[in-house]
Design a protein around this motif. Structure first.
Motif, PDB file in Angstrom:
ATOM      1  N   ASP A  22       0.845  -1.190   0.000  1.00 42.28           N
ATOM      2  CA  ASP A  22       0.000   0.000   0.000  1.00 42.28           C
ATOM      3  C   ASP A  22       0.882   1.243   0.000  1.00 42.28           C
ATOM      4  O   ASP A  22       2.121   1.154  -0.094  1.00 42.28           O
ATOM      5  N   SER A  23       0.268   2.386   0.129  1.00 37.35           N
ATOM      6  CA  SER A  23       1.028   3.629   0.027  1.00 37.35           C
ATOM      7  C   SER A  23       1.936   3.872   1.221  1.00 37.35           C
ATOM      8  O   SER A  23       2.783   4.768   1.190  1.00 37.35           O
ATOM      9  N   ILE A  51      -7.555   0.360  -4.813  1.00 39.25           N
ATOM     10  CA  ILE A  51      -8.138   0.383  -3.473  1.00 39.25           C
ATOM     11  C   ILE A  51      -7.075   0.115  -2.414  1.00 39.25           C
ATOM     12  O   ILE A  51      -7.043   0.773  -1.368  1.00 39.25           O
ATOM     13  N   ILE A  52      -6.209  -0.855  -2.665  1.00 41.51           N
ATOM     14  CA  ILE A  52      -5.144  -1.162  -1.712  1.00 41.51           C
ATOM     15  C   ILE A  52      -4.259   0.051  -1.466  1.00 41.51           C
ATOM     16  O   ILE A  52      -3.846   0.325  -0.334  1.00 41.51           O
ATOM     17  N   LEU A  53      -4.002   0.804  -2.516  1.00 43.49           N
ATOM     18  CA  LEU A  53      -3.181   2.003  -2.368  1.00 43.49           C
ATOM     19  C   LEU A  53      -3.872   3.077  -1.525  1.00 43.49           C
ATOM     20  O   LEU A  53      -3.221   3.966  -0.994  1.00 43.49           O
ATOM     21  N   LYS A  54      -5.204   2.968  -1.381  1.00 41.47           N
ATOM     22  CA  LYS A  54      -5.957   3.941  -0.595  1.00 41.47           C
ATOM     23  C   LYS A  54      -6.153   3.510   0.857  1.00 41.47           C
ATOM     24  O   LYS A  54      -6.816   4.215   1.629  1.00 41.47           O
ATOM     25  N   VAL A  60     -15.427  -3.494  -0.798  1.00 42.00           N
ATOM     26  CA  VAL A  60     -14.114  -3.713  -0.216  1.00 42.00           C
ATOM     27  C   VAL A  60     -13.879  -2.676   0.872  1.00 42.00           C
ATOM     28  O   VAL A  60     -14.112  -1.479   0.660  1.00 42.00           O
ATOM     29  N   LYS A  61     -13.457  -3.120   2.027  1.00 41.08           N
ATOM     30  CA  LYS A  61     -13.185  -2.258   3.175  1.00 41.08           C
ATOM     31  C   LYS A  61     -11.703  -2.398   3.515  1.00 41.08           C
ATOM     32  O   LYS A  61     -11.282  -3.411   4.074  1.00 41.08           O
ATOM     33  N   ASP A  81     -12.215   2.042   9.646  1.00 41.11           N
ATOM     34  CA  ASP A  81     -12.532   3.171   8.767  1.00 41.11           C
ATOM     35  C   ASP A  81     -13.776   2.807   7.966  1.00 41.11           C
ATOM     36  O   ASP A  81     -13.899   1.685   7.474  1.00 41.11           O
ATOM     37  N   ASP A  82     -14.715   3.739   7.832  1.00 42.78           N
ATOM     38  CA  ASP A  82     -15.998   3.431   7.204  1.00 42.78           C
ATOM     39  C   ASP A  82     -15.976   3.462   5.683  1.00 42.78           C
ATOM     40  O   ASP A  82     -16.994   3.175   5.043  1.00 42.78           O
ATOM     41  N   THR A  83     -14.854   3.792   5.070  1.00 42.56           N
ATOM     42  CA  THR A  83     -14.786   3.893   3.616  1.00 42.56           C
ATOM     43  C   THR A  83     -14.939   2.524   2.969  1.00 42.56           C
ATOM     44  O   THR A  83     -14.255   1.566   3.322  1.00 42.56           O
ATOM     45  N   LEU A  84     -15.869   2.451   1.998  1.00 41.71           N
ATOM     46  CA  LEU A  84     -16.118   1.226   1.251  1.00 41.71           C
ATOM     47  C   LEU A  84     -15.969   1.495  -0.243  1.00 41.71           C
ATOM     48  O   LEU A  84     -16.272   2.594  -0.725  1.00 41.71           O
ATOM     49  N   TYR A  85     -15.526   0.485  -0.972  1.00 43.16           N
ATOM     50  CA  TYR A  85     -15.379   0.589  -2.419  1.00 43.16           C
ATOM     51  C   TYR A  85     -16.107  -0.585  -3.073  1.00 43.16           C
ATOM     52  O   TYR A  85     -15.903  -1.737  -2.701  1.00 43.16           O
TER      53      TYR A  85
END
Length: 311
Positions: free
Chosen positions: A3-4, A287-290, A258-259, A264-268
């Motif tokens: 990831d980043s 997504i992994i980078l985020k 994907v979570k 963290d509540d961000t979902l993709y």
């Protein structure tokens, strides 16, 4: 893939359902989803294949309760056949494990985590809403009999609720080759948001000074042992001692979201890409980078319960 923040992401937790046969007090905030919201076994396999192409090597099947799905063995078998997947594990409350253990082992399951917060029948019933402790204990025995390993017992202690049962849980690791792990209460329910209920790993260790640290190994748990113990006692201190810097996992929810971070509540949503493998892989890599640097349980509770995000 990294990831980043330079963390190697190799672990995918796949929630196959929000449905559950128990109603644990620390697990959910919302009602369970209908069966129609669940990914099919075929779609789960396609998505996990794309994650494997991105470097995922370990898959843990979660829920809700994954054993409420009639096709759970089919799901395990299909994941087992995916190139690049080296480890398949499952997290369950254990109620149906006795009847499924042998078939899951044959399908390719290697290890199992079993949620057990008390060995006292009355307390267990209070925590889960069901008088099925005997079934869970039978499930543990069945998992041992078919050779699933390691077998890990996950327990969440709450002050004044089941915190007085730590000694009996630890005794399980003395008598059998089990990893008994205490997980700090996290804010995924009304009970979880009450910080006064949290029992930290450090508090438990002060009660049992005979537990001595064992050599560290990769993962979220820190393990301890004692003379004469056949198993180990572990501590997952997600609240009092965050381990986000070493996190290597992302989550796939039962509806195709994907979570990247549990807290963290961000979902993709990756379902729009499922028919195009190259596009799907590219989206997962993005997504992994985020994936965020870490959770902030101390500032804000997650919007969804564990039945939604997977244990």
């Amino acid at each position: 893939m990294k990831d980043s923040f330079g963390r190697e992401i190799s672990y995918l937790r796949v929630s196959v359902t929000q449905r559950c046969n128990l109603n644990c007090v620390y697990c959910g905030k919302e009602g369970c989803a209908k069966k129609e919201a669940e990914l099919s076994a075929r779609d789960i396999c396609r998505l996990v294949s794309a994650f494997a192409a991105c470097g995922i090597k370990k898959v843990r099947i979660t829920g809700g309760e994954p054993l409420v799905r009639a096709d759970i063995c089919e799901i395990v078998k299909s994941i087992h056949a995916i190139a690049g997947i080296e480890t398949i594990a499952l997290t369950t409350n254990g109620v149906y494990l006795k009847q499924y253990a042998a078939a899951l082992k044959e399908a390719g399951l290697q290890s199992v985590n079993i949620s057990l917060d008390s060995t006292d029948e009355s307390t267990y019933r209070h925590l889960t809403g069901a008088a099925v402790l005997h079934k869970v204990l039978e499930g543990i025995e069945a998992a041992q009999a078919v050779g699933l390993a390691p077998i890990k017992i996950n327990a969440v202690l709450m002050k004044g609720v089941n915190s007085d049962g730590a000694e009996e849980l630890i005794a399980l690791a003395e008598k059998a080759p089990l990893d008994v792990r205490f997980i700090e209460l996290m804010p995924f329910s009304v009970s979880g948001e009450d910080k006064e209920l949290i029992v930290t790993g450090a508090e438990i260790l002060r009660q049992f000074p005979f537990l001595k640290p064992l050599r560290s190994e990769p993962g979220t748990a820190r393990y301890y042992g004692a003379e004469g113990f056949r198993g180990r006692v572990g501590f997952i201190n997600a609240v009092s001692r965050k381990f986000c810097a070493d996190c290597n996992r992302v989550r796939l929810l039962c509806d195709g979201k994907v979570k990247p971070c549990l807290g963290d509540d961000t979902l993709y949503d990756v379902m729009p890409y499922i028919e195009d493998e190259a596009a799907l892989v590219e989206q997962i890599q993005s997504i992994i980078l985020k994936k965020p640097a870490g959770h902030h349980f101390e500032e804000q509770a997650p919007a969804h319960g564990l039945n939604r995000t997977g244990g």
